[in-house]
Design a protein around this motif. Structure first.
Motif, short mmCIF file in Angstrom:
data_model
loop_
_atom_site.label_atom_id
_atom_site.label_comp_id
_atom_site.label_asym_id
_atom_site.label_seq_id
_atom_site.Cartn_x
_atom_site.Cartn_y
_atom_site.Cartn_z
N TYR A 275 33.49 43.20 42.52
CA TYR A 275 32.57 43.38 41.40
C TYR A 275 31.24 43.95 41.89
N ALA A 276 30.79 43.48 43.05
CA ALA A 276 29.53 43.99 43.60
C ALA A 276 29.65 45.45 44.00
N ARG A 277 30.82 45.86 44.45
CA ARG A 277 31.03 47.23 44.92
C ARG A 277 31.14 48.22 43.76
N CYS A 278 31.75 47.81 42.66
CA CYS A 278 32.10 48.77 41.60
C CYS A 278 30.90 49.15 40.74
N ALA A 279 31.03 50.31 40.10
CA ALA A 279 30.03 50.75 39.12
C ALA A 279 30.43 50.36 37.72
N VAL A 280 31.75 50.21 37.49
CA VAL A 280 32.26 49.92 36.15
C VAL A 280 33.61 49.24 36.27
N LEU A 281 33.88 48.34 35.33
CA LEU A 281 35.21 47.73 35.21
C LEU A 281 35.98 48.49 34.14
N ALA A 282 37.23 48.85 34.44
CA ALA A 282 38.09 49.51 33.46
C ALA A 282 39.24 48.59 33.08
N LEU A 283 39.45 48.42 31.79
CA LEU A 283 40.55 47.58 31.30
C LEU A 283 41.30 48.36 30.22
N PRO A 284 42.40 49.04 30.59
CA PRO A 284 43.11 49.93 29.65
C PRO A 284 44.27 49.27 28.91
N SER A 285 44.21 47.96 28.70
CA SER A 285 45.36 47.19 28.20
C SER A 285 45.75 47.52 26.76
N LYS A 286 47.00 47.19 26.46
CA LYS A 286 47.49 47.28 25.08
C LYS A 286 47.39 45.92 24.39
N GLN A 287 47.41 44.84 25.17
CA GLN A 287 47.32 43.50 24.59
C GLN A 287 46.52 42.60 25.53
N GLU A 288 45.47 41.98 24.99
CA GLU A 288 44.64 41.02 25.72
C GLU A 288 44.16 39.97 24.72
N THR A 289 44.00 38.76 25.19
CA THR A 289 43.47 37.72 24.31
C THR A 289 41.95 37.63 24.44
N ALA A 290 41.49 37.08 25.54
CA ALA A 290 40.05 37.04 25.85
C ALA A 290 39.93 37.22 27.36
N PRO A 291 40.11 38.45 27.83
CA PRO A 291 40.24 38.68 29.27
C PRO A 291 39.04 38.18 30.08
N VAL A 292 39.34 37.28 31.02
CA VAL A 292 38.30 36.69 31.85
C VAL A 292 37.60 37.75 32.69
N VAL A 293 38.34 38.79 33.09
CA VAL A 293 37.73 39.83 33.93
C VAL A 293 36.59 40.53 33.21
N VAL A 294 36.68 40.66 31.91
CA VAL A 294 35.59 41.27 31.14
C VAL A 294 34.36 40.37 31.18
N ALA A 295 34.57 39.06 30.96
CA ALA A 295 33.45 38.12 31.00
C ALA A 295 32.83 38.08 32.40
N GLU A 296 33.67 38.16 33.43
CA GLU A 296 33.17 38.17 34.81
C GLU A 296 32.34 39.42 35.07
N ALA A 297 32.83 40.57 34.61
CA ALA A 297 32.10 41.82 34.79
C ALA A 297 30.74 41.76 34.09
N MET A 298 30.72 41.23 32.88
CA MET A 298 29.45 41.10 32.15
C MET A 298 28.50 40.18 32.91
N ALA A 299 29.01 39.06 33.41
CA ALA A 299 28.18 38.14 34.18
C ALA A 299 27.63 38.82 35.43
N ALA A 300 28.43 39.70 36.02
CA ALA A 300 28.04 40.41 37.24
C ALA A 300 27.11 41.59 36.95
N GLY A 301 26.84 41.85 35.68
CA GLY A 301 25.97 42.96 35.32
C GLY A 301 26.63 44.31 35.43
N ARG A 302 27.95 44.34 35.21
CA ARG A 302 28.69 45.60 35.28
C ARG A 302 29.14 46.02 33.88
N PRO A 303 28.96 47.29 33.52
CA PRO A 303 29.47 47.77 32.23
C PRO A 303 30.99 47.76 32.23
#
Length: 381
Positions: A275-303
Motif C-alpha cells: 500500500y505504501a509503494r502504490c499510487a492507486v488501488l485497482a479493483l475491477p471486480s464483478k461482485q463485491e460485498t464490502a471489500p476490505v482492500v478498499v477500506a484499507e486503501a482509503m485508510a492508507a491515503g490511496r485513491p
C-alpha cells in the motif's frame, strides 16, 4: 460486571498471514474489543489439519481451536456445528457473535444464547461465478447452507447497504439488522506519502469474479501512454488455476511480463509495504460485498479505481475518494487509471479525502465501540 462474549469465526492461527476479507476483519476487531474491561472475550475457530487446543490470540484472548471435520458439505456441517456448540456450552456466554453465514452462524443460531451474525460475502451471488463441476457443486451447497442459516438467525450485522439489499430484500431475512461497518487495522492509517507514481496495486485472490483479466487488458492500454507503469498483484493464485493461466497467457501475448509482478499471498507487514509503494488501488471486480482492500486503501491515503458494482459505491465516492467505472469497460478503466496516475495533485486530494472518511467509518476502535454497544443491548435482552 463483565459480559462474556464468544466470537465465532475463521480466525488465523498466524495473524501475520491473513487470507480473505473475513480474517482481515476479525483480527483488528478482536484486538480492539480486548481493550474493553467489561467484555470477557473468547474466540472460537475451526481449522483443518489441527487438533483441538486452547491457545491465545496476539492480544492475549483465549483462542479455542477446533479441528475442522472432513466431508462437511455432504453432512451439512453437523459435526463442526456440534463441536462449536459443545465449546459454547462450556463457555456459557452472554452473547455469541458469529462471523459469516456458514458453520459459525449455524452454531450461534442453534445455541440457547443471544446471538448476532455478521454477514460478509453474499454466497449465493458468488456461486454464480463458479466454474467446473466440483466448484459449482461446492458453491451450490454453500448457497443452500447460507439460506438455511439465514432462516435461523435472529440478529444480523450488516457491513453495507448492499448486504441489506441482498439478504433482506432479495432473500427475505426477517430478523433485526444492525449497521456496523468493517474495521481496518490501525497500521494502515499510519502511512504517509503518495507512493510510486506509476505503480498500481491489485489486492485480492486471482478469481474470475475479481476481474484481473479486465485489469490486464486496461493495463495494456495504459502502458501505451505510460510505458513505466507497473501492476503488482498481491493475492493467492491457486484457487482458480485455469483463470490464472489465462491471465498469464494474456501477459505473454501482450508482452507485459516486465509490467506485471505476481507477489502471491502476503503477510500483513508485506501488504502494508505494498500500500505504501502504490499510487492507486485497482479493483475491477464483478461482485463485491464490502471489500476490505478498499477500506484499507482509503485508510492508507490511496485513491481507488474500482467498478461500480454491488457494495463498492457505498465505499468509494466517485470523483471524491476515487473513480468508479462500469464492469468490463476496459477503455473506461484505462482512462480512469491514467487520470489518477498522471495527476499527483488529484491523487493527493483523493487520498486525503478517503482517509478522512476512513477515520470516522473504519477505525478499529470506532467499530469496536459500536460492536460493544450491540453486545450490551443483546445481553440486556
Amino acid at each position: 460486571m463483565s459480559i462474556r462474549v464468544a466470537m465465532l469465526g475463521q480466525y488465523p492461527l498466524d495473524e501475520e498471514r491473513i487470507v480473505g476479507g473475513p480474517e482481515a476483519v476479525i483480527v483488528p476487531l478482536v484486538h480492539s474489543l480486548a481493550r474493553f474491561h467489561d467484555l470477557e472475550m473468547h474466540v472460537v475457530t475451526c481449522q483443518p489439519g489441527v487438533e483441538d487446543r486452547l491457545t491465545k490470540t496476539a492480544s492475549g484472548l483465549p483462542l479455542h481451536v477446533l479441528k475442522r471435520k472432513r466431508l462437511g458439505r455432504i453432512t451439512f456441517h453437523r459435526r463442526d456445528v456440534a463441536s462449536i456448540q459443545r465449546t459454547l456450552q462450556r463457555l456459557s456466554p452472554d452473547v455469541v457473535h458469529a462471523q459469516g453465514l456458514g458453520i459459525y452462524a449455524a452454531a450461534a443460531a442453534h445455541s440457547p444464547y443471544p446471538h448476532v451474525v455478521t454477514a460478509h460475502g453474499i454466497i449465493f451471488r458468488e456461486a454464480e461465478f463458479a466454474t467446473g463441476l466440483a466448484s459449482r457443486f461446492r458453491r451450490f451447497m454453500d448457497s443452500v447452507y447460507e439460506r438455511y442459516c439465514l432462516a435461523k438467525v435472529k440478529s444480523l450485522v450488516s457491513i453495507s447497504p448492499y448486504v441489506e439489499e441482498e439478504l433482506v430484500q432479495t432473500r427475505g431475512f426477517q430478523g433485526r439488522v444492525y449497521r456496523i461497518e468493517n474495521p481496518v487495522d490501525d497500521i494502515f492509517f499510519a502511512m504517509n506519502g503518495q507512493g510510486e507514481e506509476a505503480t498500481i496495486l491489485y489486492a485480492g485472490r486471482v478469481l474470475p469474479r475479481k476481474g484481473l483479466l479486465y485489469l490486464l487488458r486496461a493495463l495494456a492500454k495504459v502502458r501505451q501512454a505510460m510505458p513505466r507503469v507497473c501492476l503488482r498483484v498481491a493475492g493467492e493464485t491457486e484457487s482458480a488455476a485455469a483463470y490464472f493461466e489465462a491471465c498469464r497467457q494474456f501477459i505473454k501475448q501482450q508482452v507485459l511480463d516486465s509490467a506485471v509482478i505476481f507477489l502471491g499471498s502476503l503477510t500483513m507487514e508485506q501488504m502494508v509495504e505494498e500500500y505504501a509503494r502504490c499510487a492507486v488501488l485497482a479493483l475491477p471486480s464483478k461482485q463485491e460485498t464490502a471489500p476490505v482492500v478498499v477500506a484499507e486503501a482509503m485508510a492508507a491515503g490511496r485513491p481507488v479505481v474500482a467498478t461500480r458494482v454491488c457494495g463498492v459505491p457505498y465505499l468509494v465516492e466517485d470523483g471524491v475518494s476515487g473513480l468508479l467505472v462500469h464492469y468490463g469497460d476496459i477503455d473506461g478503466l484505462a482512462s480512469a487509471l491514467l487520470r489518477v496516475l498522471r495527476d499527483s495533485q488529484l491523487r493527493m486530494q483523493m487520498g486525503q479525502r478517503g482517509r478522512k472518511m476512513a477515520e470516522t467509518r473504519f477505525r478499529a476502535d470506532v467499530v469496536a465501540r459500536e460492536t460493544r454497544q450491540l453486545y450490551l443491548q443483546l445481553a440486556a435482552g
